[in-house]
Design a protein around this motif. Sequence first.
Motif, mmCIF file in Angstrom:
data_model
loop_
_atom_site.group_PDB
_atom_site.id
_atom_site.type_symbol
_atom_site.label_atom_id
_atom_site.label_comp_id
_atom_site.label_asym_id
_atom_site.label_seq_id
_atom_site.Cartn_x
_atom_site.Cartn_y
_atom_site.Cartn_z
ATOM 1 N N LYS A 114 0.821 -1.203 0.000
ATOM 2 C CA LYS A 114 0.000 0.000 0.000
ATOM 3 C C LYS A 114 0.859 1.258 0.000
ATOM 4 O O LYS A 114 0.544 2.241 -0.672
ATOM 5 C CB LYS A 114 -0.923 -0.001 1.217
ATOM 6 N N ASP A 115 1.950 1.230 0.758
ATOM 7 C CA ASP A 115 2.789 2.424 0.881
ATOM 8 C C ASP A 115 3.667 2.652 -0.340
ATOM 9 O O ASP A 115 3.948 3.801 -0.702
ATOM 10 C CB ASP A 115 3.669 2.313 2.128
ATOM 11 N N PHE A 116 4.119 1.569 -0.960
ATOM 12 C CA PHE A 116 5.070 1.705 -2.066
ATOM 13 C C PHE A 116 4.553 1.067 -3.351
ATOM 14 O O PHE A 116 5.336 0.697 -4.225
ATOM 15 C CB PHE A 116 6.414 1.070 -1.682
ATOM 16 N N GLY A 117 3.236 0.934 -3.462
ATOM 17 C CA GLY A 117 2.664 0.341 -4.671
ATOM 18 C C GLY A 117 2.964 1.155 -5.914
ATOM 19 O O GLY A 117 3.335 0.609 -6.965
ATOM 20 N N ILE A 118 2.831 2.481 -5.808
ATOM 21 C CA ILE A 118 3.112 3.345 -6.957
ATOM 22 C C ILE A 118 4.576 3.254 -7.352
ATOM 23 O O ILE A 118 4.919 3.220 -8.541
ATOM 24 C CB ILE A 118 2.722 4.803 -6.639
ATOM 25 N N ASP A 119 5.473 3.187 -6.356
ATOM 26 C CA ASP A 119 6.904 3.074 -6.655
ATOM 27 C C ASP A 119 7.223 1.776 -7.394
ATOM 28 O O ASP A 119 8.041 1.767 -8.326
ATOM 29 C CB ASP A 119 7.716 3.143 -5.361
ATOM 30 N N MET A 120 6.580 0.683 -6.989
ATOM 31 C CA MET A 120 6.840 -0.597 -7.653
ATOM 32 C C MET A 120 6.321 -0.596 -9.086
ATOM 33 O O MET A 120 6.992 -1.089 -9.999
ATOM 34 C CB MET A 120 6.201 -1.732 -6.844
ATOM 35 N N VAL A 121 5.124 -0.036 -9.282
ATOM 36 C CA VAL A 121 4.582 0.041 -10.640
ATOM 37 C C VAL A 121 5.445 0.943 -11.509
ATOM 38 O O VAL A 121 5.740 0.625 -12.675
ATOM 39 C CB VAL A 121 3.127 0.549 -10.601
ATOM 40 N N LEU A 122 5.869 2.074 -10.942
ATOM 41 C CA LEU A 122 6.699 3.005 -11.702
ATOM 42 C C LEU A 122 8.046 2.383 -12.057
ATOM 43 O O LEU A 122 8.564 2.589 -13.161
ATOM 44 C CB LEU A 122 6.903 4.286 -10.891
ATOM 45 N N TRP A 123 8.608 1.605 -11.143
ATOM 46 C CA TRP A 123 9.875 0.931 -11.444
ATOM 47 C C TRP A 123 9.696 -0.070 -12.585
ATOM 48 O O TRP A 123 10.534 -0.154 -13.492
ATOM 49 C CB TRP A 123 10.383 0.202 -10.200
ATOM 50 N N ALA A 124 8.610 -0.838 -12.559
ATOM 51 C CA ALA A 124 8.363 -1.814 -13.622
ATOM 52 C C ALA A 124 8.184 -1.121 -14.970
ATOM 53 O O ALA A 124 8.714 -1.575 -15.996
ATOM 54 C CB ALA A 124 7.132 -2.652 -13.281
ATOM 55 N N LEU A 125 7.466 0.000 -14.977
ATOM 56 C CA LEU A 125 7.259 0.726 -16.230
ATOM 57 C C LEU A 125 8.561 1.329 -16.744
ATOM 58 O O LEU A 125 8.826 1.324 -17.953
ATOM 59 C CB LEU A 125 6.218 1.825 -16.017
ATOM 60 N N ARG A 126 9.376 1.839 -15.840
ATOM 61 C CA ARG A 126 10.669 2.385 -16.259
ATOM 62 C C ARG A 126 11.564 1.298 -16.832
ATOM 63 O O ARG A 126 12.289 1.521 -17.810
ATOM 64 C CB ARG A 126 11.358 3.050 -15.071
ATOM 65 N N THR A 127 11.520 0.124 -16.229
ATOM 66 C CA THR A 127 12.324 -0.986 -16.737
ATOM 67 C C THR A 127 11.897 -1.361 -18.150
ATOM 68 O O THR A 127 12.738 -1.567 -19.039
ATOM 69 C CB THR A 127 12.186 -2.199 -15.806
ATOM 70 N N LEU A 128 10.591 -1.445 -18.372
ATOM 71 C CA LEU A 128 10.099 -1.751 -19.715
ATOM 72 C C LEU A 128 10.474 -0.663 -20.709
ATOM 73 O O LEU A 128 10.833 -0.944 -21.855
ATOM 74 C CB LEU A 128 8.577 -1.920 -19.677
ATOM 75 N N LEU A 129 10.403 0.596 -20.263
ATOM 76 C CA LEU A 129 10.742 1.703 -21.153
ATOM 77 C C LEU A 129 12.220 1.675 -21.525
ATOM 78 O O LEU A 129 12.584 1.842 -22.697
ATOM 79 C CB LEU A 129 10.386 3.028 -20.480
ATOM 80 N N VAL A 130 13.087 1.465 -20.540
ATOM 81 C CA VAL A 130 14.527 1.421 -20.810
ATOM 82 C C VAL A 130 14.865 0.243 -21.717
ATOM 83 O O VAL A 130 15.685 0.355 -22.635
ATOM 84 C CB VAL A 130 15.310 1.345 -19.484
ATOM 85 N N TRP A 131 14.235 -0.894 -21.468
ATOM 86 C CA TRP A 131 14.498 -2.070 -22.305
ATOM 87 C C TRP A 131 14.045 -1.831 -23.738
ATOM 88 O O TRP A 131 14.735 -2.198 -24.691
ATOM 89 C CB TRP A 131 13.786 -3.276 -21.713
ATOM 90 N N SER A 132 12.883 -1.190 -23.895
ATOM 91 C CA SER A 132 12.395 -0.880 -25.237
ATOM 92 C C SER A 132 13.301 0.135 -25.922
ATOM 93 O O SER A 132 13.575 0.037 -27.124
ATOM 94 C CB SER A 132 10.962 -0.349 -25.153
ATOM 95 N N TRP A 133 13.776 1.109 -25.162
ATOM 96 C CA TRP A 133 14.680 2.118 -25.715
ATOM 97 C C TRP A 133 16.004 1.485 -26.131
ATOM 98 O O TRP A 133 16.587 1.835 -27.155
ATOM 99 C CB TRP A 133 14.896 3.210 -24.677
ATOM 100 N N ARG A 134 16.466 0.522 -25.340
ATOM 101 C CA ARG A 134 17.716 -0.172 -25.662
ATOM 102 C C ARG A 134 17.589 -0.925 -26.986
ATOM 103 O O ARG A 134 18.497 -0.887 -27.825
ATOM 104 C CB ARG A 134 18.058 -1.129 -24.528
ATOM 105 N N ASP A 135 16.454 -1.599 -27.177
ATOM 106 C CA ASP A 135 16.247 -2.309 -28.439
ATOM 107 C C ASP A 135 16.147 -1.345 -29.613
ATOM 108 O O ASP A 135 16.609 -1.639 -30.717
ATOM 109 C CB ASP A 135 14.975 -3.152 -28.355
ATOM 110 N N MET A 136 15.549 -0.183 -29.361
ATOM 111 C CA MET A 136 15.389 0.795 -30.426
ATOM 112 C C MET A 136 16.737 1.370 -30.843
ATOM 113 O O MET A 136 17.025 1.538 -32.029
ATOM 114 C CB MET A 136 14.458 1.915 -29.961
ATOM 115 N N LEU A 137 17.599 1.652 -29.863
ATOM 116 C CA LEU A 137 18.911 2.210 -30.183
ATOM 117 C C LEU A 137 19.829 1.184 -30.832
ATOM 118 O O LEU A 137 20.745 1.538 -31.571
ATOM 119 C CB LEU A 137 19.570 2.755 -28.912
ATOM 120 N N SER A 138 19.584 -0.089 -30.555
ATOM 121 C CA SER A 138 20.439 -1.126 -31.134
ATOM 122 C C SER A 138 20.272 -1.230 -32.647
ATOM 123 O O SER A 138 21.137 -1.761 -33.339
ATOM 124 C CB SER A 138 20.129 -2.480 -30.489
ATOM 125 N N THR A 139 19.154 -0.702 -33.164
ATOM 126 C CA THR A 139 18.942 -0.728 -34.614
ATOM 127 C C THR A 139 19.767 0.322 -35.334
ATOM 128 O O THR A 139 19.911 0.270 -36.557
ATOM 129 C CB THR A 139 17.452 -0.510 -34.933
#
Length: 223
Positions: free
Chosen positions: A39-64
């Motif tokens: 309850k206290d850190f739910g937003i932080d956990m969701v935000l971390w997961a979204l940032r991880t997906l974003l960075v991973w997607s950005w990494r694949d995009m730059l690799s092209t």
Amino acid sequence: IREVSNLLWRFKEYVRRWYEHWKHDSGLRLMWEPTQFCKDFGIDMVLWALRTLLVWSWRDMLSTGEHMTDSMTESWQALLSINVMFGMARLIYMLRLVDGPGKGILAILETFFSGTIQQMLFICGAIFTNFFVAFVVLVPDMGPREVFLHMYRGLFFGDGAGLDELGLDEVNHNYIHIEVLNGYHVNMNRTLIVIASFVFNVIILNLIIAIYGNEYEKIKKTT
């Protein structure tokens, strides 16, 4: 990595303090239950997961080897917009600690997650699902997604176009009729949408507003 380490360390502290209070049978253990961490850190956990997906997607995009604006995909744009939205939500959540506006933000959040409001929202969702299933059967030429969108627009926002698509128009075609008296037919689509719009727009939504206002006033006095 830093954010994951911080979250894991905080979770460990929650478990440690909960266990210590549990051994001494202290009522303070309720403050440090592992579920309270979510309850206290739910937003932080969701935000971390979204940032991880974003960075991973950005990494694949730059690799092209392509330019960012040329290779930006729809999924990457969606992840970016969701990250921005949750980042702003986290900022608003942090403002609850500010003297002045924080009291109002905290009261709104506590009211929304109160048991009374959750029960009312559950009832609202159950009634909406009931009418949704009925209209899926009554309007076979529409897919469930179309029926849902028209019902959402019509029942929650009183959108006339959405209500017309479900049977409240004057054309009166492609609808299901039943004969109740000699030569008198009842339009089932129109009858059902009248009942549904009355139940939602007049009863359910006004009840939610009234209950939410009442709960907000009670919680605001205690915050």
